[in-house]
Design an enzyme around this catalytic site. Structure first.
Site, PDB file in Angstrom:
ATOM      1  N   ARG A 266      -4.781  -2.872   6.034  1.00 55.60           N
ATOM      2  CA  ARG A 266      -3.661  -2.225   6.739  1.00 55.60           C
ATOM      3  C   ARG A 266      -4.088  -0.829   7.184  1.00 55.60           C
ATOM      4  O   ARG A 266      -4.320   0.053   6.365  1.00 55.60           O
ATOM      5  CB  ARG A 266      -2.426  -2.131   5.829  1.00 55.60           C
ATOM      6  CG  ARG A 266      -1.760  -3.487   5.555  1.00 55.60           C
ATOM      7  CD  ARG A 266      -0.582  -3.348   4.609  1.00 55.60           C
ATOM      8  NE  ARG A 266       0.454  -2.465   5.152  1.00 55.60           N
ATOM      9  CZ  ARG A 266       1.408  -2.827   5.988  1.00 55.60           C
ATOM     10  NH1 ARG A 266       1.466  -4.085   6.402  1.00 55.60           N
ATOM     11  NH2 ARG A 266       2.297  -1.972   6.417  1.00 55.60           N
ATOM     12  N   CYS A 275      -7.141   8.133  -7.301  1.00 59.94           N
ATOM     13  CA  CYS A 275      -8.440   7.510  -7.587  1.00 59.94           C
ATOM     14  C   CYS A 275      -9.387   7.334  -6.408  1.00 59.94           C
ATOM     15  O   CYS A 275     -10.532   7.767  -6.499  1.00 59.94           O
ATOM     16  CB  CYS A 275      -8.222   6.209  -8.326  1.00 59.94           C
ATOM     17  SG  CYS A 275      -7.624   6.565  -9.993  1.00 59.94           S
ATOM     18  N   LYS A 278     -10.995  10.736  -5.389  1.00 62.98           N
ATOM     19  CA  LYS A 278     -11.877  11.357  -6.395  1.00 62.98           C
ATOM     20  C   LYS A 278     -13.057  10.446  -6.741  1.00 62.98           C
ATOM     21  O   LYS A 278     -14.154  10.936  -6.984  1.00 62.98           O
ATOM     22  CB  LYS A 278     -11.081  11.755  -7.636  1.00 62.98           C
ATOM     23  CG  LYS A 278     -10.978  10.725  -8.711  1.00 62.98           C
ATOM     24  CD  LYS A 278     -10.381  11.293  -9.975  1.00 62.98           C
ATOM     25  CE  LYS A 278      -9.916  10.179 -10.902  1.00 62.98           C
ATOM     26  NZ  LYS A 278     -10.942   9.252 -11.315  1.00 62.98           N
TER      27      LYS A 278
END
Ligand SMILES: NC(=O)C1=CN([C@@H]2O[C@H](COP(=O)(O)OP(=O)(O)OC[C@H]3O[C@@H](n4cnc5c(N)ncnc54)[C@H](O)[C@@H]3O)[C@@H](O)[C@H]2O)C=CC1
Ligand SMILES: O=C(O)[C@H]1O[C@H](OP(=O)(O)OP(=O)(O)OC[C@H]2O[C@@H](n3ccc(=O)[nH]c3=O)[C@H](O)[C@@H]2O)[C@H](O)[C@@H](O)[C@@H]1O
Length: 439
Positions: A266, A275, A278
């Site tokens: 998408r 997450c 990083k």
């Protein structure tokens, strides 16, 4: 089994509650007293569907929370589920995880000679970073043999990376695509196999058995692949938009190829969260440290960084927002969570403020967390999407909350009905000037 889970954030609380559900005796340890109090009241310290119910059922019987490490050695194993945030150079800040590992080591230093204890890193940490956690644990145990890279026989370190998503954490934990055990000894592997046996038996999930460092690289590679998949969808989406074509129609067809798969294609304003950003940064940073520049991962980040500005450029084509009220619909980094870490709403709001707009943000659950990023003097917070839209000269959509799909006459109350959708959640309709980012 008797288990400690150190760190009661999204991962730790979900893990603790689901282990209790599997029949284990669980102690959740966190340094934040308010987090511990909330859990002991049978409530989740964060917004995660299904977690309140699980805690309400198991707190007081198989699950308790505490700020104390004192009884830690009584358990069979201890999970570390502490945050591993990024530093400004992209590398991981190992401080919180190392501090917790050291405290666990101290608590285990009095372990009876004939007992074993497994310390399992659930946090996401690079293979080189794992050495630092081993050292911290050894320091805590006061064994000081970090150079040897090994802990004494009765305490062992393993890894068990987590693949759950926020917003669906409980159901993801209960139905994992895979379970990865990173161990160095047969007894450590046997401990993890015994712990997870109810889940493995009920789901038939594949189990990957490997060493601790490889297990962690699997975790990074997994997130890097997914982030790259979305960035490729965004890159192709931008091309589609320039051709005047609909990227969703294109990618739906592309996803029918089994080798590609339809999920995570998408396109829109990009990936955020605690997450992907990083972890991709940490992987790039640790690859550089060993002398490799990963060009594709760098491009993955670059494409992502550009999407919010592309969205605002589309808004600029329709309205000069200086001095105008602009609604930002969605503040969470994705629907189903109150987490705003690296939410795409943040660069959108920053860009709007730079343009001199008066920003009004709305989110069904993430208003409180976003207030910690933008104060009430910087932006206004609305109680509903309708309130945010009323009188606005433009609206941008940052999060695909279902309720936005139902918006209709609320757009009529805008001063100028210009809507730029970063998530393809609003229907094109008469009476509004609608722009999709890649369609
Ligand atoms: N959030 C997610 O969806 C996922 C996160 N991960 C990884 O799991 C790890 C944890 O992430 P989150 O749960 O999001 O973190 P979080 O930031 O939500 O929670 C961390 C918790 O640890 C506590 N804490 C900090 N220092 C402590 C100490 N010394 N002793 C006890 N508690 C301490 C904090 O008070 C906080 O409650 C990270 O490495 C992350 O990359 C992995 C998969 C999914
Ligand atoms: O390591 C982690 O913490 C977790 O990171 C992600 O989970 P999460 O960040 O909770 O959320 P996702 O559903 O993966 O979405 C991440 C971002 O990508 C965006 N996204 C997702 C899918 C997509 O097709 N397009 C897209 O832009 C979302 O809007 C969101 O901003 C992974 O999906 C989990 O497997 C992993 O355990």
């Amino acid at each position: 089994m008797n288990v400690n889970v150190v760190g009661s954030g999204y991962v730790g609380t979900t893990l603790a509650a689901c282990l209790a559900e599997m029949g284990h005796e669980v102690t959740a340890i966190d340094i934040d007293e308010s987090v511990v109090e909330t859990i002991n009241e049978g409530r989740a310290p964060l917004h995660e569907p299904g977690l309140d119910d699980l805690l309400a059922e198991h707190v007081g019987t198989r699950l308790r929370a505490t700020t104390s490490y004192a009884d830690l050695a009584d358990a069979d194993l201890t999970f570390l589920a502490i945050g591993t945030p990024s530093r400004s150079d992209g590398s991981i800040d190992l401080g919180p995880l190392s501090a917790a590992a050291e405290m666990v080591g101290e608590a285990l230093s009095g372990l009876d000679g004939d007992r074993e204890h497994l310390v399992v890193v659930k946090s996401t940490i690079t293979p080189p970073g794992l050495g630092r956690v081993r050292e911290a644990l050894a320091t805590g145990l006061d064994r000081g043999d970090a150079d040897a890279g090994a802990l004494a026989g009765d305490v062992e370190l393993a890894t068990n990376p987590e693949f759950l998503r926020e917003g669906t954490a409980v159901s993801d934990f209960r139905n994992p695509d895979k379970i990865v055990f990173g161990t160095e000894s047969a007894s450590a592997l046997a401990t993890l196999e015994e712990l997870y046996a109810p889940l493995i038996e009920s789901t038939d999930s594949p189990v990957v058995r490997t060493d601790p460092e490889t297990a962690m690289l699997i975790k990074y590679a997994n997130n890097a692949f997914l982030a790259t998949k979305i960035s490729l969808a965004n890159d192709l989406g931008n091309v589609s938009k320039e051709f005047g074509l609909d990227a969703y129609e294109v990618m739906e067809a592309v996803g029918l190829d089994d080798r590609i798969g339809e999920r995570f294609l998408r396109s829109g304003v990009g990936w955020g969260g605690s997450c992907f950003p990083k972890d991709v940064d940490a992987l790039i940073s640790s690859a550089r440290e060993v002398g490799y520049e990963p060009p594709l991962l760098e491009a993955t980040v670059e494409v992502n960084d550009r999407q919010p500005e592309r969205l605002l450029a589309l808004l600029d084509e329709h309205v000069d927002v200086a001095g105008e009220r602009v609604a930002v619909l969605g503040l969470a980094f994705k629907p189903g969570t109150d987490d705003v870490r690296n939410s795409r709403a943040i660069p959108l709001i920053e860009g709007l403020l730079e343009r001199g707009a008066a920003v009004v943000g709305y989110d069904p659950v993430a208003t409180e967390t976003m207030r910690e990023v933008f104060s009430e003097t910087e932006i206004e917070y609305a109680d509903s999407a309708a309130d945010a839209l009323a009188g606005a000269s433009g609206a941008v959509v940052a999060t695909d909350w279902d309720e936005f799909a139902a918006l209709d006459e609320e757009f009529d109350a805008m001063a100028e009905s210009v809507v730029v959708d970063g998530r393809r959640i609003i229907e094109r309709r008469e009476g509004i000037t609608y722009e999709g980012l890649t369609w």
